[in-house]
Design a protein around this motif. Structure first.
Motif, PDB file in Angstrom:
ATOM      1  N   ILE A  72      -1.672   3.267  -3.965  1.00  0.00           N
ATOM      2  CA  ILE A  72      -1.561   1.759  -4.327  1.00  0.00           C
ATOM      3  C   ILE A  72      -2.288   1.228  -3.021  1.00  0.00           C
ATOM      4  O   ILE A  72      -2.304   1.403  -2.018  1.00  0.00           O
ATOM      5  N   LYS A  82       0.703  -1.344   0.134  1.00  0.00           N
ATOM      6  CA  LYS A  82      -0.106   0.293   0.024  1.00  0.00           C
ATOM      7  C   LYS A  82       0.939   1.197  -0.014  1.00  0.00           C
ATOM      8  O   LYS A  82       1.832   1.129   0.213  1.00  0.00           O
ATOM      9  N   THR A 103       4.343   3.944  -9.791  1.00  0.00           N
ATOM     10  CA  THR A 103       4.186   3.867  -8.195  1.00  0.00           C
ATOM     11  C   THR A 103       4.720   2.590  -7.692  1.00  0.00           C
ATOM     12  O   THR A 103       5.544   2.434  -6.741  1.00  0.00           O
ATOM     13  N   LEU A 104       4.017   1.668  -8.325  1.00  0.00           N
ATOM     14  CA  LEU A 104       4.168   0.279  -7.798  1.00  0.00           C
ATOM     15  C   LEU A 104       5.656  -0.238  -8.009  1.00  0.00           C
ATOM     16  O   LEU A 104       6.427  -0.693  -7.230  1.00  0.00           O
ATOM     17  N   VAL A 145      -1.979  -4.313  -3.245  1.00  0.00           N
ATOM     18  CA  VAL A 145      -1.277  -5.265  -4.289  1.00  0.00           C
ATOM     19  C   VAL A 145      -0.660  -6.327  -3.743  1.00  0.00           C
ATOM     20  O   VAL A 145       0.222  -6.494  -2.919  1.00  0.00           O
ATOM     21  N   GLY A 188      -5.089   1.605  -8.499  1.00  0.00           N
ATOM     22  CA  GLY A 188      -4.177   0.881  -7.212  1.00  0.00           C
ATOM     23  C   GLY A 188      -4.590  -0.533  -6.789  1.00  0.00           C
ATOM     24  O   GLY A 188      -4.034  -0.846  -5.866  1.00  0.00           O
ATOM     25  N   LYS A 189      -5.445  -1.046  -7.690  1.00  0.00           N
ATOM     26  CA  LYS A 189      -5.654  -2.627  -7.193  1.00  0.00           C
ATOM     27  C   LYS A 189      -5.298  -3.295  -8.530  1.00  0.00           C
ATOM     28  O   LYS A 189      -5.863  -2.985  -9.587  1.00  0.00           O
ATOM     29  N   LEU A 230      -3.657  -3.323 -13.563  1.00  0.00           N
ATOM     30  CA  LEU A 230      -3.620  -2.595 -12.330  1.00  0.00           C
ATOM     31  C   LEU A 230      -4.805  -1.274 -12.853  1.00  0.00           C
ATOM     32  O   LEU A 230      -4.528  -0.460 -13.779  1.00  0.00           O
ATOM     33  N   GLY A 241      -1.189   3.826 -11.138  1.00  0.00           N
ATOM     34  CA  GLY A 241      -0.328   3.534 -10.042  1.00  0.00           C
ATOM     35  C   GLY A 241       0.797   2.732 -10.406  1.00  0.00           C
ATOM     36  O   GLY A 241       1.491   2.163  -9.811  1.00  0.00           O
ATOM     37  N   LYS A 242       0.822   2.366 -11.832  1.00  0.00           N
ATOM     38  CA  LYS A 242       1.730   1.463 -12.340  1.00  0.00           C
ATOM     39  C   LYS A 242       3.487   1.988 -11.796  1.00  0.00           C
ATOM     40  O   LYS A 242       4.022   1.055 -11.406  1.00  0.00           O
TER      41      LYS A 242
END
Lengths: 429, 252
Positions: free
Chosen positions: B20, B11, B45-46, B23, B222-223, B219, B42-43
């Motif tokens: 996020i 998160k 960011t992940l 995940v 954020g999920k 994604l 949020g790719k």
């Protein structure tokens, strides 16, 4: 298309070749014969000062140019190295420890290294403004300490010692300036060589990488902070060596030697010479020392001229004097450097006249303002004249303006010649 | 079977804004895994959370079974995870050769060495030249990286990422902003350099994703709403609805 094959062979075969050793041999030879040509004591003192400044400037450039760290307090490393070396000198003098004088700068170096380890442990976490501010603060802190811890730093008067404490090395007692010169020259050559080699080591390369892009360096497995730390302590070491040589040469260290003024001076020297090139600080140190010493002999306004040169460098050739020289490399590769000689000579005369004219105006203004009342007679460029006379002012202003206008008129010619020298001839391969 | 990357309950939130939102993702050794999703999902960011460019608010990331919590990027890189960046992140003032050489130094055991000379190490020079050959930049070897064309800089970026020999390679939009020919060139390059490695990539170009990936995760906000093979993803109604329908239509 750029042909890259000739450069590729440079990094191919290993081993020390004559070509790469040549510059060092030439430098050694030059250092060896210089005192034979300039044997006056004053000149040798000047050369000693130059050598020390070169080491210091190169050490500083390990941070500024190679590592991308702007330091405003680097003089403390040189100063502390020097003070420590003076104490070692006094100690040897008092207790007769068997330490040959030529090794003295090492003690300065290790003092610088140690201090750099302490300060670098927290100041190298970040580069940029944070590093610059910490260096400024620490610099001021230690400079202030030098007035508080009087027994170690000597307070206002500084600490002094006698280098001729009597432990002759091969019969040399370092009484004469020329003997000290050779000692300093040897250290100069050694230090410059080591600092050059450092740029070719993995650490030296990564220092450049961290300077350009610390984040990328992190994602390649290197901690940017440790890379900066190593640059920092080696820089401190060589600054300390410079301090040790300073102590050896002058036999006195005062708190002035670690002041902000000295730190600013070394920044100026490095920038003037060109921080992007290894030789830049060397050129900067030589030019700056010559400028201040020679000008200082003839005028009271030397700081003004040095400042002007600095501002002009920053504005018109930000890559410094070395950058100015390296600009000519493409023309040299094309074998057309000779075509620039005549245009350069042609523009040299008006530029020289304009520069001297401007200087004359400053000098006259200074004379009018600062000479004792009634003293109207001044001597400039071997001419004695009345500094208050409108005729003199008229002539100087007229000549200067004329020279400036001629220079401006010649600029297109220079540009044409420059363009011509940097383009491949038609029909040539 | 051990996973190359194990992400659980990851998160990231800025204040009340959750970027996020938990995940879970398991990436098997040797697979090519693509993460797709609409803009702002949020790719990147992940990616930044996995490689510790940013610290997550909650959750864990395991690389080869080792917890990455509290590690700095350079340590993670040494454990065998290497990444590229969406915006070219190279050393612009150094030559192409120097760029690649810097990327090789740590993995070839030079570490913080100041007693060896880089020019004198023949294995180093040869390894760097081999990688430059692999990324087709031999003719650009001695040119400052900053003056390379965009596609060439992207290729160099991939070269930097794979040079250290990491077995988990993460590429953030490797073909962003490229023409079709350039994209083909980069895809070929990625295929070539990631043989026997685990690849995780973020990508917008559906052609690239479906051509290259073994498995795909989608994604959205954020999920992760779905993970599976390209065929499964293409047929998944939720994905169709949330994202892919529009993207595939745009593709055709």
């Amino acid at each position: 298309m750029t042909d890259t094959t000739p450069q590729m062979t440079d990094t191919g075969p290993m081993g020390l070749r004559l070509k790469s050793a040549m510059p060092w041999l030439c430098a050694a030879l030059l250092l060896l014969i210089l005192p034979q040509i300039f044997s006056a004591n004053a000149t040798i003192t000047l050369m000693n000062q130059m050598a020390i400044t070169i080491i210091f400037a190169l050490a500083y450039n390990m941070l500024l140019g190679q590592g991308g760290m702007l330091s405003f307090g680097h003089a403390v490393f040189m100063g502390l190295g020097g003070v420590f070396a003076v104490h070692v000198m006094s100690y040897v003098e008092a207790f007769g420890a068997p330490l040959p004088l030529p090794l003295l700068p090492l003690f300065g170096g290790f003092a610088g290294l140690l201090l750099a380890c302490v300060i670098g442990s927290f100041s190298t976490r970040q580069a940029g403004t944070v590093f610059a501010m910490i260096s400024l603060g620490v610099g001021e802190l230690i400079a202030a300490c030098s007035l508080i811890f009087v027994t170690f730093f000597g307070g206002e008067t500084g600490v002094s010692a006698d280098r001729t404490y009597g432990l002759p090395v091969f019969g040399v007692e370092f009484l004469r300036q020329s003997e000290v010169y050779y000692l300093i020259a040897a250290w100069l050559l050694l230090s410059v060589f080591l600092m050059y080699l450092y740029t070719r080591t993995p650490m030296g390369r990564m220092a450049n990488a961290v300077r350009d892009n610390p984040e990328r360096a992190e994602f390649l497995g290197y901690s940017a902070r440790w890379v900066r730390f190593y640059s920092f302590i080696f820089s401190g070491f060589f600054a300390g060596i410079a301090g040790g040589l300073f102590a050896l040469n002058y036999e006195i260290m005062t708190s002035e030697s670690m002041s902000l003024v000295q730190s600013g001076k070394i920044l100026l020297i490095t920038f003037l010479g060109g921080m992007g090139y290894f030789v830049g600080p060397i050129i900067g140190a030589i030019v700056f020392t010559l400028l201040t010493t020679v000008l200082g002999r003839y005028t009271e306004l030397s700081a003004l001229y040095v400042g002007t040169v600095f501002v002009l460098t920053v504005m018109y050739c930000p890559r410094g004097l070395a950058g100015l020289l390296m600009m000519h490399e493409p023309a040299y590769r094309l074998g057309k450097l000779r075509r620039l000689v005549a245009p350069y000579l042609k523009v040299l005369i008006p530029v020289l006249v304009a520069t001297l004219g401007c200087a004359a105006l400053f000098e006259m203004l200074f004379h009018v303002r600062h000479a004792p009342p009634g003293d109207h007679e001044m001597r400039l460029y071997w001419v004695t004249f009345d500094s208050h006379s409108p005729i003199a002012w008229g002539i100087v202003i007229g000549v200067t303006l004329l020279a400036i206008m001629t220079t401006r008129a010649l600029i297109p010619h220079i540009k044409d010649a420059w363009h011509d020298a940097n383009t491949i001839d038609k029909g040539a391969s | 079977m051990t996973h190359a990357l194990d992400i659980s309950g990851l998160k990231k939130s800025y204040g009340k804004a959750e970027i996020i939102r938990g995940v879970d993702l398991h990436i098997t050794k040797g697979e090519r895994h693509a993460i797709i999703g609409p803009n702002g999902a949020g790719k990147s960011t992940l990616f930044n959370l996995i490689t510790r460019r940013m610290a997550p608010s909650a959750g864990k990331v395991h690389l080869h079974g080792q917890d990455l919590n509290g590690l700095v990027p350079c340590k993670i890189n040494r454990m065998g995870l290497s990444r590229s960046f969406q915006i070219s992140n190279i050393f612009p003032r150094m030559s192409v050769f120097e760029n690649i050489r810097c990327a090789l130094l740590w993995s070839m055991g030079f570490r913080y060495s100041f007693w060896s000379l880089v020019d004198r190490s023949k294995p180093l020079t040869e390894a760097a030249d081999a990688i430059i050959e692999q990324i087709n930049l031999t003719s650009r070897r001695n040119i400052p990286a900053g003056v390379l064309s965009y596609a060439e800089q992207r290729a160099l970026e991939i070269g930097l990422t794979i040079a250290g020999g990491a077995d988990v390679v993460m590429l953030d939009e490797p073909t962003a902003g490229m023409s079709n020919t350039e994209t083909d060139y980069i895809v070929e390059l990625i295929r070539k350099v990631t043989v026997d490695k685990t690849l995780v990539m973020v990508e917008h170009d559906m052609g690239v994703v479906f051509g290259l990936a073994d498995r795909i995760s989608v994604l959205v906000y954020g999920k992760i709403i779905a993970t599976g093979t390209p065929e499964e993803i293409r047929a998944n109604p939720t994905v169709q609805e949330a994202y892919l329908g529009t993207a595939i239509k745009a593709e055709q």
